[in-house]
Design an enzyme around this catalytic site. Structure first.
Site, PDB file in Angstrom:
ATOM      1  N   HIS A   5      17.863 -31.690  17.362  1.00 39.76           N
ATOM      2  CA  HIS A   5      17.305 -30.820  16.711  1.00 39.76           C
ATOM      3  C   HIS A   5      18.803 -29.581  16.384  1.00 39.76           C
ATOM      4  CE1 HIS A   5      13.173 -32.237  17.070  1.00 39.76           C
ATOM      5  NE2 HIS A   5      13.742 -32.963  16.028  1.00 39.76           N
TER       6      HIS A   5
ATOM      7  N   LEU B 122       2.882 -31.594  31.153  1.00 40.29           N
ATOM      8  CA  LEU B 122       2.101 -30.798  31.779  1.00 40.29           C
ATOM      9  C   LEU B 122       0.157 -31.637  31.435  1.00 40.29           C
ATOM     10  CD1 LEU B 122       1.224 -28.455  33.478  1.00 40.29           C
ATOM     11  CD2 LEU B 122       1.133 -27.344  31.406  1.00 40.29           C
TER      12      LEU B 122
ATOM     13  N   ASN C 194      15.337 -30.403  21.779  1.00 39.73           N
ATOM     14  CA  ASN C 194      15.421 -28.366  22.560  1.00 39.73           C
ATOM     15  C   ASN C 194      17.021 -27.663  21.593  1.00 39.73           C
ATOM     16  OD1 ASN C 194      13.113 -28.619  23.661  1.00 39.73           O
ATOM     17  ND2 ASN C 194      14.139 -29.166  25.783  1.00 39.73           N
ATOM     18  N   ILE C 195      16.966 -26.712  21.713  1.00 40.95           N
ATOM     19  CA  ILE C 195      18.125 -26.063  21.568  1.00 40.95           C
ATOM     20  C   ILE C 195      19.137 -25.085  22.304  1.00 40.95           C
ATOM     21  CG2 ILE C 195      17.513 -26.392  18.711  1.00 40.95           C
ATOM     22  CD1 ILE C 195      16.576 -23.306  18.860  1.00 40.95           C
TER      23      ILE C 195
HETATM   24  C1  BV8 Z   1      13.088 -35.165   9.108  1.00 40.11           C
HETATM   25  C2  BV8 Z   1      14.407 -26.685  15.206  1.00 40.11           C
HETATM   26  C3  BV8 Z   1      13.317 -36.092   7.063  1.00 40.11           C
HETATM   27  C4  BV8 Z   1      14.483 -25.403  15.214  1.00 40.11           C
HETATM   28  C5  BV8 Z   1      12.685 -27.941  15.242  1.00 40.11           C
HETATM   29  C6  BV8 Z   1       7.294 -38.292   9.652  1.00 40.11           C
HETATM   30  C7  BV8 Z   1       8.448 -38.693   9.865  1.00 40.11           C
HETATM   31  C8  BV8 Z   1       9.421 -37.693   8.997  1.00 40.11           C
HETATM   32  C9  BV8 Z   1       9.838 -36.813   9.089  1.00 40.11           C
HETATM   33  C10 BV8 Z   1       8.317 -36.081   9.448  1.00 40.11           C
HETATM   34  C11 BV8 Z   1       7.228 -37.114   8.948  1.00 40.11           C
HETATM   35  N1  BV8 Z   1       5.613 -36.427   9.447  1.00 40.11           N
HETATM   36  C12 BV8 Z   1       6.029 -35.387   9.491  1.00 40.11           C
HETATM   37  C13 BV8 Z   1       7.741 -34.576   9.323  1.00 40.11           C
HETATM   38  C14 BV8 Z   1       8.448 -33.440   8.642  1.00 40.11           C
HETATM   39  C15 BV8 Z   1       8.540 -32.950   9.819  1.00 40.11           C
HETATM   40  C16 BV8 Z   1       7.361 -32.787  11.176  1.00 40.11           C
HETATM   41  O1  BV8 Z   1       7.762 -33.949  12.283  1.00 40.11           O
HETATM   42  N2  BV8 Z   1       6.098 -31.768  11.150  1.00 40.11           N
HETATM   43  C17 BV8 Z   1       5.179 -32.227  12.260  1.00 40.11           C
HETATM   44  C18 BV8 Z   1       4.987 -30.269  12.438  1.00 40.11           C
HETATM   45  C19 BV8 Z   1       3.900 -32.611  11.534  1.00 40.11           C
HETATM   46  N3  BV8 Z   1       9.994 -33.577  10.261  1.00 40.11           N
HETATM   47  C20 BV8 Z   1      10.781 -32.737  10.352  1.00 40.11           C
HETATM   48  O2  BV8 Z   1      10.576 -32.333   9.152  1.00 40.11           O
HETATM   49  C21 BV8 Z   1      12.007 -33.226  10.493  1.00 40.11           C
HETATM   50  N4  BV8 Z   1      12.988 -33.498   9.814  1.00 40.11           N
HETATM   51  O3  BV8 Z   1      11.625 -35.445   9.100  1.00 40.11           O
HETATM   52  O4  BV8 Z   1      13.592 -35.430   7.985  1.00 40.11           O
HETATM   53  C22 BV8 Z   1      14.666 -35.746   6.597  1.00 40.11           C
HETATM   54  C23 BV8 Z   1      14.774 -37.225   5.576  1.00 40.11           C
HETATM   55  C24 BV8 Z   1      15.873 -37.596   4.886  1.00 40.11           C
HETATM   56  C25 BV8 Z   1      17.047 -36.103   4.113  1.00 40.11           C
HETATM   57  C26 BV8 Z   1      16.516 -35.331   5.184  1.00 40.11           C
HETATM   58  C27 BV8 Z   1      15.450 -35.527   5.838  1.00 40.11           C
HETATM   59  C28 BV8 Z   1      12.605 -31.925  11.524  1.00 40.11           C
HETATM   60  C29 BV8 Z   1      12.411 -32.177  12.483  1.00 40.11           C
HETATM   61  C30 BV8 Z   1      12.797 -30.380  13.501  1.00 40.11           C
HETATM   62  C31 BV8 Z   1      12.372 -29.127  13.363  1.00 40.11           C
HETATM   63  N5  BV8 Z   1      12.759 -28.307  13.852  1.00 40.11           N
HETATM   64  N6  BV8 Z   1      13.220 -27.253  15.663  1.00 40.11           N
HETATM   65  C32 BV8 Z   1      13.599 -24.511  16.397  1.00 40.11           C
HETATM   66  O5  BV8 Z   1      13.616 -25.291  17.815  1.00 40.11           O
HETATM   67  O6  BV8 Z   1      13.618 -24.001  16.152  1.00 40.11           O
HETATM   68  S1  BV8 Z   1      11.498 -28.730  15.508  1.00 40.11           S
HETATM   69  C33 BV8 Z   1      10.548 -27.715  16.929  1.00 40.11           C
HETATM   70  O7  BV8 Z   1       9.168 -28.956  17.912  1.00 40.11           O
HETATM   71  C34 BV8 Z   1      11.539 -27.918  18.441  1.00 40.11           C
HETATM   72  O8  BV8 Z   1      13.142 -28.642  17.942  1.00 40.11           O
HETATM   73  C35 BV8 Z   1      11.037 -28.268  19.278  1.00 40.11           C
HETATM   74  O9  BV8 Z   1      11.805 -29.006  20.361  1.00 40.11           O
HETATM   75  C36 BV8 Z   1       9.957 -29.178  18.606  1.00 40.11           C
HETATM   76  C37 BV8 Z   1       9.589 -30.184  19.111  1.00 40.11           C
HETATM   77  O10 BV8 Z   1       8.596 -30.016  20.199  1.00 40.11           O
HETATM   78  P1  BV8 Z   1       8.412 -29.764  21.349  1.00 40.11           P
HETATM   79  O11 BV8 Z   1       9.361 -29.522  22.191  1.00 40.11           O
HETATM   80  O12 BV8 Z   1       7.361 -30.553  21.987  1.00 40.11           O
HETATM   81  O13 BV8 Z   1       7.606 -28.209  22.230  1.00 40.11           O
HETATM   82  P2  BV8 Z   1       5.800 -28.142  22.036  1.00 40.11           P
HETATM   83  O14 BV8 Z   1       5.381 -26.714  22.273  1.00 40.11           O
HETATM   84  O15 BV8 Z   1       5.259 -28.484  21.159  1.00 40.11           O
HETATM   85  O16 BV8 Z   1       5.241 -29.087  23.314  1.00 40.11           O
HETATM   86  C38 BV8 Z   1       5.705 -28.828  24.546  1.00 40.11           C
HETATM   87  C39 BV8 Z   1       5.520 -29.584  25.140  1.00 40.11           C
HETATM   88  O17 BV8 Z   1       5.511 -29.257  26.629  1.00 40.11           O
HETATM   89  C40 BV8 Z   1       3.736 -29.931  25.582  1.00 40.11           C
HETATM   90  O18 BV8 Z   1       3.158 -30.603  25.201  1.00 40.11           O
HETATM   91  C41 BV8 Z   1       3.518 -28.907  26.760  1.00 40.11           C
HETATM   92  O19 BV8 Z   1       2.138 -29.920  27.133  1.00 40.11           O
HETATM   93  C42 BV8 Z   1       4.822 -29.668  27.714  1.00 40.11           C
HETATM   94  N7  BV8 Z   1       4.497 -28.455  28.720  1.00 40.11           N
HETATM   95  C43 BV8 Z   1       4.569 -27.141  28.946  1.00 40.11           C
HETATM   96  N8  BV8 Z   1       5.070 -26.274  29.845  1.00 40.11           N
HETATM   97  C44 BV8 Z   1       5.277 -27.723  31.015  1.00 40.11           C
HETATM   98  C45 BV8 Z   1       5.338 -28.476  30.161  1.00 40.11           C
HETATM   99  N9  BV8 Z   1       5.821 -30.068  30.225  1.00 40.11           N
HETATM  100  C46 BV8 Z   1       5.964 -30.119  32.081  1.00 40.11           C
HETATM  101  N10 BV8 Z   1       6.430 -28.700  32.435  1.00 40.11           N
HETATM  102  C47 BV8 Z   1       5.879 -27.810  32.330  1.00 40.11           C
HETATM  103  N11 BV8 Z   1       5.904 -26.228  32.731  1.00 40.11           N
END
Ligand code: BV8
Length: 245
Positions: A118, A213, A101-102
């Site tokens: 992040h 959740l 989280n940011i």
């Molecule tokens: C990188 C900042 C490499 C911006 C964000 C395999 C290996 C490595 C990389 C990859 C890979 N496959 C794909 C990749 C690339 C990519 C990636 O993962 N893509 C995904 C979409 C497939 N990853 C990257 O690009 C990362 N960098 O790998 O660099 C590299 C190597 C060498 C040199 C250079 C680079 C960078 C990723 C970071 C991106 N930035 N955020 C911003 O915030 O604006 S990511 C963004 O998603 C946020 O940070 C967020 O926190 C993050 C994850 O999401 P979640 O926090 O999980 O949120 P989400 O909504 O998805 O889920 C919420 C959960 O809460 C749910 O499960 C829900 O049920 C639950 N919930 C809801 N309410 C409640 C609850 N739980 C409890 N109580 C509640 N009340």
């Protein structure tokens, strides 16, 4: 129970990964829920370096809106953030929160051992000199760097897709030493954070627990899980852990 996951000692180190779900009950949107941020804007348009190069005003507007939503104490930490701060202060072993989280809700709740992998919404970084500075207001192309005076080079100090998350070496070192890995409020969609549980599982002694959740993408990789709102299940989990210490 404590002996079950200790690496041979009673109070192992704990690493806690948090995601947007832990801040949901404080009023901040998640990303992938039905009403989440990525249902309103595309990652490719606002959360990649290419988007920023192509449309800096559009990316600044996206982060300015989210920063305004957090400004002036409008958003407060909830019972889940507070429970993690209590665990850090009362657990005999080390407790480190690694957050995706940011927002600044873990800090506001009193967590000190914290890694923003992040980046942080309330910081800006100069693309020319790398200077990082606290930034609570709007940011735009007219802003200048107070270290090198360059104009238009300020960007949110946030890790975009395709960029390397921060402090990865330190994080893997913590994962290699922890006896308990907790994942809270994350969907397990974004790597490398989503891969941390596999990294921990390679060592048989560590305990892995998902508190969310609903089951995340990586749910099957956790030895234990509890599902429900973070403000209910996280304080209860911390209470049980501390009772058994
Ligand atoms: C990188 C900042 C490499 C911006 C964000 C395999 C290996 C490595 C990389 C990859 C890979 N496959 C794909 C990749 C690339 C990519 C990636 O993962 N893509 C995904 C979409 C497939 N990853 C990257 O690009 C990362 N960098 O790998 O660099 C590299 C190597 C060498 C040199 C250079 C680079 C960078 C990723 C970071 C991106 N930035 N955020 C911003 O915030 O604006 S990511 C963004 O998603 C946020 O940070 C967020 O926190 C993050 C994850 O999401 P979640 O926090 O999980 O949120 P989400 O909504 O998805 O889920 C919420 C959960 O809460 C749910 O499960 C829900 O049920 C639950 N919930 C809801 N309410 C409640 C609850 N739980 C409890 N109580 C509640 N009340």
């Amino acid at each position: 129970m404590i002996e079950d996951f200790a690496q041979g000692h009673r109070h192992p180190d704990i690493v806690i990964l948090t995601g947007a779900g832990i801040s949901r009950e404080s009023g901040l949107s998640t990303f992938r829920d039905a009403d989440g941020i990525w249902s309103k804007v595309r990652i490719e348009d606002v959360a990649t370096p290419e988007a920023f190069a192509r449309d800096p005003d559009g990316v600044h507007a996206f982060y300015n809106e989210r920063r305004r939503g957090m400004a002036g104490g409008a958003v407060a930490p909830n019972a889940a953030h507070e429970a993690l701060a209590r665990l850090e202060h009362e657990w005999p072993g080390a407790v480190t929160v690694v957050t995706q989280n940011i927002d600044d809700l873990h800090e506001k709740a009193g967590t000190g051992n914290l890694i923003h992998m992040h980046g942080e919404m309330l910081k800006a970084r100069c693309e020319d000199c790398g200077h990082v500075v606290h930034w609570a207001g709007d940011m735009g192309r007219g802003d200048s760097c107070d270290a090198c005076a360059s104009i238009g080079a300020m960007r949110p100090h946030v890790v975009w897709f395709g960029e390397m998350p921060l402090e990865m070496e330190r994080i893997y070192g913590l994962l290699d030493r922890c006896g308990l890995f907790l994942s809270i409020g994350t969907s397990g969609n974004v790597y490398p954070a989503a891969g941390f549980v596999q990294h921990v599982r390679r060592r048989r002694v560590a305990r892995t627990v998902e508190l969310n959740l609903e089951p995340s993408e990586g749910a099957s990789l956790f030895a234990e899980a509890e599902y429900g709102p973070a403000t209910e299940i996280v304080p209860a989990f911390v209470e049980r852990l501390l009772e058994g210490k």
